[in-house]
Scaffold this active site. Structure first.
Site, mmCIF file in Angstrom:
data_model
loop_
_atom_site.group_PDB
_atom_site.id
_atom_site.type_symbol
_atom_site.label_atom_id
_atom_site.label_comp_id
_atom_site.label_asym_id
_atom_site.label_seq_id
_atom_site.Cartn_x
_atom_site.Cartn_y
_atom_site.Cartn_z
ATOM 1 N N ASN A 58 0.596 -1.245 0.111
ATOM 2 C CA ASN A 58 -0.162 0.031 -0.046
ATOM 3 C C ASN A 58 0.989 1.105 0.022
ATOM 4 O OD1 ASN A 58 -2.019 2.233 0.615
ATOM 5 N ND2 ASN A 58 -2.295 1.494 2.673
ATOM 6 N N TRP A 59 1.125 1.998 -1.227
ATOM 7 C CA TRP A 59 1.733 2.880 -1.253
ATOM 8 C C TRP A 59 1.289 4.290 -0.575
ATOM 9 C CZ3 TRP A 59 3.722 3.031 -7.224
ATOM 10 C CH2 TRP A 59 4.424 2.007 -7.479
ATOM 11 N N LYS A 60 -0.045 4.306 -0.334
ATOM 12 C CA LYS A 60 -0.767 5.437 0.154
ATOM 13 C C LYS A 60 -0.616 6.549 -0.523
ATOM 14 C CE LYS A 60 0.260 3.222 4.847
ATOM 15 N NZ LYS A 60 0.144 3.622 6.161
ATOM 16 N N GLY A 69 2.804 2.310 10.742
ATOM 17 C CA GLY A 69 3.602 3.232 10.618
ATOM 18 C C GLY A 69 4.205 3.554 11.834
ATOM 19 N N GLY A 76 2.792 -1.104 4.216
ATOM 20 C CA GLY A 76 2.748 0.204 3.831
ATOM 21 C C GLY A 76 4.227 0.915 3.843
ATOM 22 N N GLY A 77 5.095 1.414 4.696
ATOM 23 C CA GLY A 77 6.065 2.069 4.503
ATOM 24 C C GLY A 77 7.188 1.118 3.748
ATOM 25 N N GLU A 109 -4.809 -5.413 10.950
ATOM 26 C CA GLU A 109 -3.932 -4.275 10.849
ATOM 27 C C GLU A 109 -4.428 -3.566 12.105
ATOM 28 O OE1 GLU A 109 -2.223 -2.960 7.042
ATOM 29 O OE2 GLU A 109 -3.859 -1.726 7.186
ATOM 30 N N GLU A 167 -6.783 4.214 8.066
ATOM 31 C CA GLU A 167 -6.611 5.672 7.911
ATOM 32 C C GLU A 167 -8.044 6.297 7.213
ATOM 33 O OE1 GLU A 167 -2.932 5.376 5.667
ATOM 34 O OE2 GLU A 167 -1.980 4.759 7.518
ATOM 35 N N SER A 208 3.968 -2.267 10.348
ATOM 36 C CA SER A 208 5.365 -2.299 10.603
ATOM 37 C C SER A 208 5.840 -3.406 10.175
ATOM 38 C CB SER A 208 5.524 -1.722 11.917
ATOM 39 O OG SER A 208 5.147 -0.394 12.073
ATOM 40 N N HIS A 224 -9.179 0.695 5.365
ATOM 41 C CA HIS A 224 -7.922 0.843 5.968
ATOM 42 C C HIS A 224 -8.436 2.026 7.269
ATOM 43 C CE1 HIS A 224 -3.940 2.330 6.710
ATOM 44 N NE2 HIS A 224 -3.509 1.361 5.835
HETATM 45 C C1 PEP Z 1 -0.599 0.045 6.291
HETATM 46 O O1 PEP Z 1 -0.744 1.114 6.250
HETATM 47 O O2 PEP Z 1 -1.475 -0.854 5.832
HETATM 48 C C2 PEP Z 1 0.666 -0.552 7.009
HETATM 49 C C3 PEP Z 1 0.713 -1.839 7.427
HETATM 50 O O3 PEP Z 1 1.504 0.415 7.061
HETATM 51 P P1 PEP Z 1 2.946 0.237 7.653
HETATM 52 O O4 PEP Z 1 3.455 -1.062 7.037
HETATM 53 O O5 PEP Z 1 3.876 1.391 7.186
HETATM 54 O O6 PEP Z 1 2.737 0.140 9.087
#
Ligand code: PEP
Length: 251
Positions: free
Chosen positions: A9-11, A174, A235-236, A168, A98, A214, A96
Site C-alpha cells: 500500500n503506497w498510500k 507506521g 505500508g512504509g 492491521e 486511515e 510495521s 483501511h
Molecule cells: C498499512 O498502512 O497498511 C501499513 C501496514 O503500514 P506500515 O507497514 O507502514 O505500518
C-alpha cells in the site's frame, strides 16, 4: 488452499515517475519470490492506468486504495468500483484505518463498498484492527468482531470466498511497533473462528488473512510462519522495492 499474498500500500506517496520506477523495480526483483505468492502493488489512483500497463505480462497485480460507496453520479472527487474495473485493477483496499480515522468510514459504509467491488469482479482487501486504547482495555477482540460481523456477515458464502481480510492493529501502523507473531496469530485465528461460525469451516479455511503493521524483511518470516497468517499488507516498506520483495521472500 488459500492464497499467500503480499500487497504494498503506497498510500499518498510517489509522483508518477517515481511510481513508475518503483513498479519496474518490483517486477525486476520479483523473480526470487516463491511463485505461489501473489504480489500486489497498490499505488495512488493517478498511477493506476500506468501501473496496469507496466505490470502487464508480469506476475504483479495492481490494486486501488479505496473506492466510492456509489457506482456513479454526482459525487465530486470520488472514484467508483466500475471505474477501477474499467482500468483493469484487480484488488481494492477497503476500510483501511486511515480511511476510518480521517474520512469517517464505518462498517455499514464498508459493507456497501465491498458489495460494489464484488459486483465489479474485483477483490476487496477488507481491513480491520483495534486502536491502542482498545487493546489496552482488552477490547480488541470485541472491536474486531464488530468490524468483521457488520461489514462481512451480510455477504453470501459465495461472495465471502472472494474477500481478502487484512488484520492491521492501528497501534502498529507506521509506528515501527509490530505486533508479535503470537499476537498476530491469536487475532487471525479469532477472525477465522468468526468466519467458521458464520460461513462454515470449508469457507473460512479458504480465506486469506493478511497481517499489516510495521512489517519489515527482518520480522516477516516469523509472522508469516504462523498458521493463520497468509501474508502481509505492507505500508512504509512497500516504497522500497528491495524491502517489499525481501518481505515476500520471507515465505
Ligand atoms: C498499512 O498502512 O497498511 C501499513 C501496514 O503500514 P506500515 O507497514 O507502514 O505500518
Amino acid at each position: 488452499m488459500r492464497k499467500k499474498i503480499v500487497a504494498g500500500n503506497w498510500k499518498m506517496n510517489t509522483m508518477l515517475p517515481e511510481g513508475f520506477n518503483l513498479a519496474k523495480e518490483v517486477i525486476s526483483k520479483s523473480a526470487g519470490v516463491p511463485t505461489d505468492v501473489e504480489l500486489i502493488v497498490i499505488p495512488p489512483f493517478t498511477h493506476l492506468s500506468e501501473a496496469v500497463k507496466i505490470t502487464k505480462g508480469s506476475r504483479i497485480k495492481v490494486g486501488a486504495q479505496n473506492c466510492a460507496m456509489w457506482d456513479k453520479g454526482a459525487y465530486t472527487g470520488e472514484v467508483s468500483a466500475p471505474m477501477l474495473g474499467s482500468v483493469s485493477v484487480n484488488y481494492v483496499i477497503l476500510g483501511h484505518s486511515e480511511r476510518r480515522e480521517y474520512f469517517g468510514e464505518d462498517n455499514q459504509m464498508l459493507f456497501k463498498k465491498i458489495n460494489l467491488v464484488l459486483e465489479n469482479s474485483l477483490t476487496p482487501i477488507f481491513c480491520c484492527g483495534e486502536k491502542l486504547d482498545e487493546r489496552e482495555s482488552s477490547n480488541h477482540f470485541k472491536v474486531v468482531e464488530q468490524q468483521v460481523s457488520e461489514s462481512l456477515f451480510g455477504l453470501t458464502a459465495e461472495q465471502m470466498l472472494k474477500v481478502v481480510i487484512a488484520y492491521e492493529p492501528v497501534w502498529a501502523i507506521g509506528t515501527g511497533k509490530t505486533a508479535t507473531a503470537e499476537q498476530a496469530q491469536e487475532m487471525h485465528a479469532f477472525i477465522r473462528q468468526l468466519l467458521t461460525k458464520k460461513f462454515g469451516v470449508n469457507i473460512s479455511n479458504e480465506i486469506s488473512i493478511l497481517y499489516g503493521g510495521s512489517c519489515k524483511p527482518s520480522n516477516a518470516a516469523e509472522i508469516f510462519a504462523k498458521a493463520d497468517v497468509d501474508g502481509g499488507l505492507i505500508g512504509g516498506a512497500s516504497l522500497v522495492a528491495e524491502d517489499f520483495i525481501g518481505i515476500a521472500k520471507a515465505f
